[in-house]
Design an enzyme around this catalytic site. Structure first.
Site, PDB file in Angstrom:
ATOM      1  N   HIS A   1       0.866  -1.179   0.000  1.00 47.85           N
ATOM      2  CA  HIS A   1       0.000   0.000   0.000  1.00 47.85           C
ATOM      3  C   HIS A   1       0.901   1.227   0.000  1.00 47.85           C
ATOM      4  O   HIS A   1       1.878   1.293   0.745  1.00 47.85           O
ATOM      5  CB  HIS A   1      -0.916   0.000   1.223  1.00 47.85           C
TER       6      HIS A   1
ATOM      7  N   GLY B   1      -6.934   3.241   2.039  1.00 44.62           N
ATOM      8  CA  GLY B   1      -7.930   3.467   1.000  1.00 44.62           C
ATOM      9  C   GLY B   1      -7.345   4.068  -0.259  1.00 44.62           C
ATOM     10  O   GLY B   1      -6.144   3.978  -0.509  1.00 44.62           O
TER      11      GLY B   1
ATOM     12  N   LEU C   1      -9.917  -3.784   4.306  1.00 45.03           N
ATOM     13  CA  LEU C   1      -8.964  -3.147   3.403  1.00 45.03           C
ATOM     14  C   LEU C   1      -7.829  -2.456   4.163  1.00 45.03           C
ATOM     15  O   LEU C   1      -8.075  -1.676   5.085  1.00 45.03           O
ATOM     16  CB  LEU C   1      -9.714  -2.118   2.533  1.00 45.03           C
ATOM     17  N   ASP C   2      -6.601  -2.722   3.756  1.00 44.47           N
ATOM     18  CA  ASP C   2      -5.408  -2.051   4.301  1.00 44.47           C
ATOM     19  C   ASP C   2      -5.264  -2.234   5.808  1.00 44.47           C
ATOM     20  O   ASP C   2      -4.673  -1.387   6.489  1.00 44.47           O
ATOM     21  CB  ASP C   2      -5.428  -0.541   3.965  1.00 44.47           C
ATOM     22  N   ASP C   3      -5.792  -3.313   6.317  1.00 43.53           N
ATOM     23  CA  ASP C   3      -5.795  -3.503   7.772  1.00 43.53           C
ATOM     24  C   ASP C   3      -4.999  -4.731   8.206  1.00 43.53           C
ATOM     25  O   ASP C   3      -4.866  -5.005   9.389  1.00 43.53           O
ATOM     26  CB  ASP C   3      -7.259  -3.640   8.243  1.00 43.53           C
TER      27      ASP C   3
END
Lengths: 285, 285, 285, 285
Positions: free
Chosen positions: D193, D202, D228-230
Site C-alpha cells: 500500500h 484506501g 482493506l489495508d488492515d
C-alpha cells in the site's frame, strides 16, 4: 523487574551445541526468555547469547561455573561467561571539553534506559563537573600536563581499580590511552570516533570530511585497541549534510550522530549483547 | 510540459548579483519558476541556478549569450551557461557485467523520471545487450582485450563524438578511463563507487568493508577525475548491515545503495542542479 | 557574529517579484547572504526568504517598513515581515512530566545551536524545576487542578505577556490549550506529537502503534491549531522498530524521534525558515 | 548451494521448548545453521524459526511430520510447519498498470535475490506483457469488465490452482479481492500500500498525503485480510519529501519506497522468516 541470567558462548561450530546448552538449562529449571545464535562462516565459530529467568533456576551463581564447565563447555571447547542482571556493570566515563555524549549518557541513565552503575566521571578538564554534580556522580579531575601523561594514567587506573570498573566509556576523551591501559581493559573500553570509520581516522575528522565534500557525516562506536581508531566496530550512524552546511553546522549535525551511536553501543554492551569475533563484533540486538 | 531555461552562474561574491540577474531576466519577460543561491565561505564565490518559463521570454537562445555577457556577466566576472529544457542531455551509459545500475537507469528513463536522451549503451561485455534491446537503445560492444585498451577507448570516444554525447554515466564500468578521456569529458563523467568514499577506494570495496566489520554499507556517485575515486562527490547513501550479513548479502544490499545514489546523481546532473566548487559540489536539489 | 536581516514574503505569484525585492535591497546597500524562493502551484502563491548582512545596509529597522511597503510590497500585494538576528526570539517552553524534549532543547540552547532567548519554563508539575535551575532559566509552576483549567491558562497567558514571548514550545505538555489561547498565538505554538501524523492522533499514540504492529515509530512537530493534532506539519521523523520491541522499548525509541524532530522544528522557526502555506508549511532549510 | 530445512513453530510459552526442539533435531543428525526465538508478552506465546543443514539429517520429509508431532509438537500444543529450501515457493504476481514493483521483483528474481519459482503474472491490463516475456514468465491477461469481477476472479483462482501457487503478490494490483479469495489464501497474499499505514488507507493515498503536507512519504507491505489495508504489517519504509515536491515528485519518490518495502517483504516470506502473531507479524530477519 524480572531477574535474569545471560550466558555468552563463543566456540568452534559443532553439532549438538544448542541442544546441549538448552538441555542443561532446562534440567536446572531455566525458563528461557530469549536466545540468539550466529555462525561465522569465515572462522567456523559459533556465537550464542541465551537469557533466562532465574526465578525457578536451581543453580546459584556460585555453583554454575563448575557445573556448566564440566557438563557442557569442556566438551565443545567453549569460551563462555555468565552475567546476572541483578549486578549491573560498573562504569567510568572519561570526557574532555565536549560534553554532548556525556550529557546524553547521563540523561539516559537517569531515565533508566541504561542499566549501569555509573561510579565515576574522569576528565582532564573541569567542564564536566557541574553535570556530574547535577546527576550526583563522583567527578575526578585528572589533568594531563606536559610530560605528565604516565602519572595521570596511573591515577586514572587507580581510580578504576578502587571502583572495580567493568567498562570505560570514552565520551569524546581527547587523550590517547597507553598500550598498557588498553591491554588491561581489552574489550572493555568503548570509544566514539566522530567519523564513519575507516574514513577520516585520526585527528580532526570533521575538518577532513568538510574538505572532501562528503554528503553524509558519520560517527563510529568501537572497542579501543592498540592501533588508533582500528578496533572492532560496534555501531555506526550517518546524517545527511549538504553544501549549505559549513564546518560549524557539520560539527553540530555530527554531534547528534555521535550521541546516538555511543549510547546504543554502551547500552548493547551493558546488556551483554556484543561479542567479539576477531576484528569484528557480533551484536545480538 | 512547460518549456524552461536554466541559467547557471559561478562567480566571485559581490553586491548586486541577484538584483542584476533577476533585473535582466525581468526586463526580457522571464517568469521565474525557481531560484537557488549559495555562497561558499571558503572561496568567497557565489553560485546561482535560476529557472524561468520561456513562454513570454523575449530573448531567444541565439541572442541570449551576447546580451547576458555584455549586460551582466562581464561586470561580475561570471562563469555561466544557459540550458534549455527542450534540449535534453545526450547520454551514454558504460557498463560491464553487473547490470543493476543500468537496469535502474533504463527503468527510470522509461517512466519519465530521467529527462535524458540516452543515445548509447557501451560495454566491454555482451551481457547488457538484451536490456538495451528491450528498451530500444543502441548497444555497442567495445571489448577491451589485453593491450587493447587504447584502441577500445579510441573507439568509444569516436562513438561519443558521433552521438554528440553530453554526459557519460559509468554504471559499474570496470575499466579505468585514461587521463585523456577524463580531461576531455571533465565534469561530464559520473561514476558510482560501491563504498562510502573516501573509505574503501580502489578495488573490491565490499570485500574490504566486510573484512573491517562495518555496520553500514555505502555507495558514492562522483565526477571522475584523474585520480581514482577522488572526484567531487555528488551523492552518497548507506544501508545498515549486521554480523548476519555475509559477503554475498552485503553485496546485495549494497546494490540497492548503488542504484539509488547513481540515479539521483544522474537526475540532478540532467536537471542542471549540480555545480562544481573546487573539489566539492553544490547540489541545488 | 555577523548581524543580518531576514525578509519573509508570501504573495500571489507575479513577474518581477525577485527583481523588485533584490533591486530594492541592492539600492540600499544590502549584501545578500542567502535567498530561497518557492512557488506553490496549487495556490499560485510565491514564498521568499532573503537574508542580508546589515553592516552596510542604509535602511534602519525604523525606516524599513514604510520604504519597503511603498516601493515594493503594495504593488505585489505582499504579506511580509522582517526580522533581525540581533533580536533573538523570546521563547517559553511548556512541559509536564516527560522531560526528554525539554532536556534536549536546553542542551542545544546551551551549546549555541538554538539562537533563542528562553525566558520561561512553565509546567503543571514540579519535575522540571531542577533542570530549569541547572540552566538558570526561570521556572513557573502552574498547576491545573480539577475545574481550574481556565484559571491556569489565564496565569500562563499573563506570564507570556509579561515576558513578551514570541514562541511557545509544547515539549510534551499534556494539557490541551483553549481555542482562545491558540488563536492568540496562531502560528507561534509548536507542539511535538509522538506519532507519525495523521496516524495515531489523539491520546496514547504509542499504545495504538504497538497494537497495530507498525514497523516504524514516528514523531511529528507541528503548529497548534484549534483541531487537535491537525495543524501544519513542520517536520517528521521515524525510527525502525521490530517485534522484539515491547511497548516500553517502543516508547524509549520514540523519545529519540521526538527530541530530534522538535529541536529541528524549533530551530527552523527561530531562524525564520518556516512559512505557512494554508494547511502546510514551506521550510527553507 | 547448501540444502536446508526450516522449522516454524508458534505455541504457548513453556519451559523446555528450546531444549526439546533442539534435542529432537540433534538426535536425528541436524546441524543447526541458525535459530531465532521470540516470546510475545501479550499473548504469552513463543515463536521459533530454526534452520538446519539436511546433509546428514536422518529424517526424510515423509517421515518428519509424524516423528516431530509425536515426540515434540503434541506435548507443547504447537502450530508448526517445516519447509525445505530445495522446494522454492511458487509465486503469482498480480499487477495493473504501474509496473515499478513488478519490474523490481523480476529484476531481483533474475539476480537470484528472490529464491522463488515465479509461475505466473496476472494482470487486468496488457501493459506488463512485455516485461513478462522479457523474463520468460507466463503472462495471463484477466480483464475485469463492468460486472465481470466474479468471473475474472474465478479465472484467476483457477490459474492459481493449476499452478499450485503458494504466494500471491499484489504488486500495485488495483482491484480489491473478494472475501472468498482472501480467506482461501489467508496469510499468503502480500500487498503493497502506497502510504505509511494506518495513515492514508484506501484510495489515492499520495493525494491525501500531499494535501496534508506530510514531510515523509511512506509505503507498507502487509498481508491482505478482509478489511482493506488492515492486515498484519510486514515492513514499512519512508522517504523524506519537502514543500518543493509537487504531487508528481511525491509519487515518484514514493515508488522507491514501494519497491523496497515490497521486495523485502516478499523475500522474508519466501525465506519463511515471517510468522503471524494475531494482527501483527514476527519477522526473523
Amino acid at each position: 523487574m524480572r531477574q535474569s541470567a545471560i550466558l555468552l558462548i563463543n566456540c568452534p561450530d559443532a553439532k549438538g551445541l544448542v541442544a546441549s546448552v538448552s538441555g542443561f538449562l532446562y534440567e536446572h529449571g531455566a525458563n528461557i526468555l530469549s536466545a540468539d545464535e550466529h555462525r561465522d562462516d569465515a572462522s567456523e565459530r559459533f556465537f550464542m547469547r541465551i537469557e533466562w529467568d532465574v526465578a525457578d533456576f536451581r543453580l546459584d551463581p556460585a555453583a554454575f561455573p563448575a557445573a556448566f564447565e564440566s557438563q557442557v563447555a569442556r566438551r565443545f571447547g567453549m569460551d563462555w561467561r555468565v552475567e546476572y542482571s541483578q549486578r549491573p556493570m560498573r562504569v567510568a566515563v572519561f570526557v574532555s571539553k565536549y560534553l554532548h555524549c556525556l550529557a546524553d549518557l547521563l540523561y539516559r541513565h537517569q531515565t533508566g534506559e541504561l542499566a549501569a552503575d555509573i561510579r565515576l566521571i574522569v576528565s582532564n578538564h573541569e567542564d564536566a563537573r557541574r553535570h556530574a554534580e547535577f546527576h550526583g556522580i563522583p567527578f575526578e579531575y585528572v589533568p594531563v600536563g606536559p610530560g605528565g601523561k604516565a602519572e595521570a594514567e596511573a591515577r586514572a587506573l587507580k581510580l578504576l581499580d578502587e571502583q572495580e570498573i567493568d567498562l570505560v566509556v570514552l565520551a569524546r576523551y581527547m587523550q590517547v590511552l597507553s598500550p598498557e591501559f588498553v591491554e588491561r581493559y581489552e574489550g572493555r573500553v568503548i570509544n566514539v570516533h566522530h567519523s564513519f570509520l575507516p574514513a577520516f581516522s585520526g585527528a580532526k575528522p570533521y575538518h577532513a570530511a568538510f574538505a572532501r565534500g562528503v554528503k553524509l557525516i558519520g560517527a563510529t562506536a568501537h572497542y579501543v585497541t592498540e592501533i588508533l581508531d582500528d578496533g572492532p566496530i560496534i555501531d555506526q550512524e550517518v546524517i545527511r549534510v549538504s553544501h549549505r552546511d559549513q564546518l560549524e553546522e557539520l560539527i553540530q549535525k555530527g554531534r547528534d550522530a555521535e550521541r546516538m551511536v555511543l549510547s546504543r553501543a554502551v547500552r548493547w554492551h551493558l546488556e551483554h549483547r556484543v561479542l567479539l569475533c576477531g576484528r569484528k563484533t557480533v551484536v545480538f540486538e
